[in-house]
Design an enzyme around this catalytic site. Structure first.
Site, PDB file in Angstrom:
ATOM      1  CB  SER A   1      -6.221   2.819   0.108  1.00  0.00           C
ATOM      2  OG  SER A   1      -4.865   3.152  -0.068  1.00  0.00           O
TER       3      SER A   1
ATOM      4  CG  ASP B   1      -1.990   1.073   1.186  1.00  0.00           C
ATOM      5  OD1 ASP B   1      -2.505   1.355   0.091  1.00  0.00           O
ATOM      6  OD2 ASP B   1      -2.301   1.644   2.241  1.00  0.00           O
TER       7      ASP B   1
ATOM      8  CD  GLN C   1      -4.460   0.791  -2.796  1.00  0.00           C
ATOM      9  OE1 GLN C   1      -3.960   1.879  -3.032  1.00  0.00           O
ATOM     10  NE2 GLN C   1      -4.062   0.028  -1.772  1.00  0.00           N
TER      11      GLN C   1
END
Length: 301
Positions: A243, A219, A293
């Site tokens: 996110s 991430d 993502q």
């Protein structure tokens, strides 16, 4: 884990205590059967880092299995921003224990509110045919500058918040291509980015810790690919980023304290959302994980 060589520490590394803090961060407290508590560093951040929550949730899921089946996938949603410095409670539902597959659902709660949920699947592993996309040809990580050194070279010295972040950073990050510092340099740049990464110190031999550490790291830079055609990666941000969801598939055993290449690209950005996907290769060119993502990008007034 025997098929993957152990960590090579011949080159320069950042202080090992940053890696120890990462291991400690992933070492959850068991409160009750299927309930765990993770601490959250009290840092000067707007929200808890999403990779931390995902990594801790995966630890909670793994702690309710027999430990003999590695994680093969996770699917997660970031629902609310976490508050730094406040503990997070992870509630695990044992959805399924089959002969080959084990499934767990995890809900992360902070201050009485659900901030994150995750479904993880564990697979016993079976023989089968194999293929993979080859690793792209890139320079070796040793030939590339550390991110902090590259920032210092451009800025002269790091502002105290960045210097503090660099000291506490649990991963050594090295961009394959030089950083661009102006919008003019970004003209015509494709929405692609690549970095070499590894934990700055040994993480032990528990495969679950390495899987959760890579989940944490996944991430950190993935949304770079979305931003690249629009603004420099390091400098004042024109967007508030967050996110939204995160999915990973783990293909082979690996160590997070060995170099891995994170190849990232963004196929689309529209409606204040950008999609990014990444492929992670170990030093020997084996594809170890895949990531997708979506992130939110709202212009800052």
């Amino acid at each position: 884990m025997s098929e993957t060589p152990g960590p090579d520490r011949s080159g320069p590394t950042a202080p090992a205590d940053a890696a120890e803090r990462l291991v400690d961060l992933l070492d959850l407290e068991r409160i009750e059967e299927n309930i765990f508590r993770g601490h959250s560093p009290d840092e000067s951040l707007q929200r808890v880092f999403g990779g931390q929550v995902a990594g801790q949730a995966l630890v909670a899921a793994g702690r309710t299995t027999d430990g003999k089946r590695p994680v093969h996938s996770l699917h997660a949603y970031f629902l609310r921003p976490g508050v730094p410095g406040v503990p997070i409670v992870y509630q695990v539902e044992r959805v399924r224990d089959g002969r080959s597959f084990t499934t767990r659902r995890v809900v992360a709660v902070q201050q009485g509110r659900t901030i994150f949920n995750l479904t993880a699947s564990f697979h016993r592993g079976e023989p089968g045919f194999e293929h993979q996309l080859p690793m792209p040809g890139v320079p070796d990580p040793e030939s590339l500058p550390k991110l902090a050194d590259e920032l210092r070279e451009h800025l002269g010295s790091l502002p105290e918040p960045l210097e503090r972040m660099a000291r506490r950073q649990p991963f050594d990050i090295r961009y394959v291509e030089r950083l661009r510092w102006s919008r003019e340099e970004l003209r015509g740049v494709d929405p692609r980015s690549a970095v070499w990464m590894r934990a700055v110190g040994p993480l032990g031999d528990d495969p679950l810790v390495h899987t959760c550490a890579v989940t944490y790291a996944s991430d950190m830079t993935l949304l770079d690919a979305v931003r690249l055609p629009v603004e420099p990666l390091w400098g004042p941000r024109g967007f508030d980023m967050a996110s939204l969801d995160h999915a990973m598939w783990f293909h082979r055993p690996f160590r997070a304290d060995e170099w891995f290449l994170y190849q990232q690209e963004s196929p689309v950005a529209t409606g204040a959302r950008g999609l990014a996907r990444g492929l992670l290769y170990d030093r020997w060119g084996r594809l170890i994980a895949s990531v997708v993502q979506e992130g939110l990008f709202r212009a800052v007034d």
